[in-house]
Design an enzyme around this catalytic site. Structure first.
Site, mmCIF file in Angstrom:
data_model
loop_
_atom_site.group_PDB
_atom_site.id
_atom_site.type_symbol
_atom_site.label_atom_id
_atom_site.label_comp_id
_atom_site.label_asym_id
_atom_site.label_seq_id
_atom_site.Cartn_x
_atom_site.Cartn_y
_atom_site.Cartn_z
ATOM 1 N N GLN A 25 -48.100 28.017 8.984
ATOM 2 C CA GLN A 25 -47.334 27.664 7.790
ATOM 3 C C GLN A 25 -47.729 28.465 6.552
ATOM 4 O OE1 GLN A 25 -47.895 23.243 8.904
ATOM 5 N NE2 GLN A 25 -46.053 23.218 7.676
ATOM 6 N N HIS A 119 -52.371 23.731 15.859
ATOM 7 C CA HIS A 119 -51.476 23.023 14.925
ATOM 8 C C HIS A 119 -50.037 23.449 15.241
ATOM 9 C CE1 HIS A 119 -51.126 20.941 10.833
ATOM 10 N NE2 HIS A 119 -49.869 21.198 11.206
ATOM 11 N N ASN A 163 -53.458 19.014 16.556
ATOM 12 C CA ASN A 163 -52.770 18.326 15.466
ATOM 13 C C ASN A 163 -51.560 17.568 15.995
ATOM 14 O OD1 ASN A 163 -52.160 17.981 12.468
ATOM 15 N ND2 ASN A 163 -50.235 18.857 13.213
ATOM 16 N N GLU A 164 -51.490 16.306 15.650
ATOM 17 C CA GLU A 164 -50.345 15.459 15.977
ATOM 18 C C GLU A 164 -49.868 15.621 17.416
ATOM 19 O OE1 GLU A 164 -47.348 15.749 12.901
ATOM 20 O OE2 GLU A 164 -48.631 14.693 11.478
HETATM 21 C C1 BGC Z 1 -47.613 18.366 10.057
HETATM 22 C C2 BGC Z 1 -47.456 19.493 9.074
HETATM 23 C C3 BGC Z 1 -46.175 19.312 8.286
HETATM 24 C C4 BGC Z 1 -46.266 18.009 7.536
HETATM 25 C C5 BGC Z 1 -45.043 17.711 6.674
HETATM 26 C C6 BGC Z 1 -47.238 17.025 9.529
HETATM 27 O O1 BGC Z 1 -46.489 16.380 10.504
HETATM 28 O O2 BGC Z 1 -48.899 18.361 10.617
HETATM 29 O O3 BGC Z 1 -47.485 20.692 9.769
HETATM 30 O O4 BGC Z 1 -45.927 20.370 7.447
HETATM 31 O O5 BGC Z 1 -46.394 16.946 8.441
HETATM 32 O O6 BGC Z 1 -43.895 17.652 7.453
#
Ligand code: BGC
Length: 439
Positions: A25, A119, A163-164
């Site tokens: 990002q 990520h 991540n997530e």
């Molecule tokens: C993610 C980010 C994303 C942010 C806002 C999160 O789900 O880890 O990569 O930019 O939310 O949408």
């Protein structure tokens, strides 16, 4: 539930207060990644390409200088597998050296690095093998983690493996064109974000995202990959503090829909939180809430104030997310807030949102929830998975000149970090309504 009324709250010694980014990002030109390939397809489902992003691959020293000068003591960033291993089995020594330098750079500026290994983006070759659905995924991720240990050995204590994972597994469901639970066809699912789609880029998929469930096979592989990576990290450095970061959906049941909400929450969030029971910490990432009625998830209420991503302005989400997480992990795993923030052009709204979110966090901490840090999303304006429109940054970025301009919100939050205090009271905002979904 959220009526923190005390004075400012003194954060405990060692509390991390900083901001987060992810490599794809902000770095720019992440040429060997699957996302780059997706963005640049002639039939790409995303509106905008990442391109140069914020050029942080080259400008990270300036980014870290700013964060340190603002008063922050921590920086969460990710390292990019596609740069470290651009072709299967071929490690780029230059990329490893680059990230080692970043870790050294953070430490020398007094910023505790919190490093994410994955990520959302993967090397293109990994995706071509089937990505997180591939039988080889666990071993390949463990192999990459072994290489990443060279970077971490520079002095990283806090590592997030994935991540997530809940959003990642959901993305596979969307890409496979089914919703899982209800059997209706899903959209092309280009966005990620926290469960409600990522603004313009995923606008068409919003309804599907609400219904869809993470792909069960990918979920299982991610759980195993997390455990395998943790073992590699611990073998390399027993002091390494390993966790993963979960997208907290803050499901709120309407009266009578409690068991429906709990059933909805399990495969989408709670399963991933429960998997953190053996970890050193768990990452909470909360932005907004999701209402669940007797027939399932509900749209954002019509009268709600929405942010640039279309999500309800709901800063109370953070308190509910940390309380819910503590409940699911059993209260014995420390929590790091690894993401919380708002996409807005109005920086006063960012301060209001964050002040209120922090007051809720303080209320939870007063009640004994073990929170070790707060890392705001995001340090910089960045590429929001298909669009540059949503502005999440504490620091504004001009995407033509790459000039960085700290916003007032950055100065305000930096002062709090320096003082070791967070707000203890909600100002000008109604208290939270509804209750977190029961586990
Ligand atoms: C993610 C980010 C994303 C942010 C806002 C999160 O789900 O880890 O990569 O930019 O939310 O949408």
């Amino acid at each position: 539930m959220t009526t923190a009324t005390g004075p400012d709250f003194a954060t405990p010694p060692g509390f991390l207060l900083g901001a987060s980014t992810s490599a794809h990002q902000v770095e720019g030109n992440n040429l060997a990644s699957d996302w780059w390939a997706l963005e640049n397809r002639p039939d790409s489902p995303v509106a905008e390409r990442s391109g140069d992003a914020a050029d942080s691959y080259h400008r990270w020293p300036q980014d870290m200088d700013l964060l340190a000068e603002l008063g922050f003591n921590a920086y969460r960033f990710s390292i990019e597998w596609a740069r470290i291993e651009p072709e299967r089995g071929q490690v780029s020594r230059a990329a490893v050296a680059h990230y080692r330098e970043m870790v050294r750079g953070a430490l020398s500026r007094g910023l505790t690095p919190v490093v994410t290994l994955h990520h959302f983006t993967s090397p293109r070759w990994f995706s071509e093998l089937g990505g997180w659905a591939s039988a080889e995924a666990v071993d390949l991720f463990a192999g990459y983690t072994g290489t990443a240990c060279e970077v971490l050995a520079e002095g990283v204590r806090h590592v997030a493996t994935v991540n997530e994972p809940n959003m990642l597994a959901l993305l596979y469901t969307l890409l496979r064109g089914r919703t899982g639970a209800d059997g209706k066809a899903a959209g092309s699912g280009s966005g990620s974000g926290s469960g409600s789609g990522s603004g313009e880029s995923a606008a068409g998929a919003v309804a599907d995202v609400r219904l869809a469930a993470p792909d069960p096979q990918v979920t299982d592989i991610l759980l195993r990959a997390h455990r395998a990576a943790s073992a590699v990290l611990k073998a390399a450095d027993p002091a390494c503090q390993v966790g993963w970061t979960v997208a907290n959906q803050v499901y709120q049941a309407l009266p009578g829909a409690e068991s429906r909400a709990a059933a909805h929450a399990w495969p989408r969030e709670d399963l991933f939180l429960a998997a953190a029971r053996d970890d050193d910490w768990v990452g909470v990432q909360a932005y907004t809430r999701n209402l669940v009625g007797a027939d399932g998830p509900l749209p954002v209420p019509q009268d709600a104030v929405r942010t640039q991503t279309g999500w309800e302005f709901y800063p109370q989400a953070l308190e509910q997310a940390v309380r819910h997480t503590a409940q699911v992990v059993g209260g014995c795993v420390p929590i790091l807030v690894t993401e919380n923030g708002i996409a807005t052009d109005d920086d006063r709204q960012r301060v209001d949102y964050t002040r209120s979110a922090l007051a809720g966090l303080a209320a939870a901490m007063r009640d004994g929830v073990d929170v070790r840090g707060y890392l705001h999303w995001s340090a910089l304006d960045n590429y929001e998975w298909g669009s540059y429109r949503p502005r999440f940054g504490l620091i504004g970025v001009d995407f033509d000149t790459f000039a960085r301009t700290p916003r007032e919100s950055a100065r305000w939050l930096g002062r709090l970090a320096r003082a070791g205090r967070i707000p203890g009271r909600h100002e000008g905002l109604a208290g939270a309504t509804g209750a977190p979904a029961a586990p």
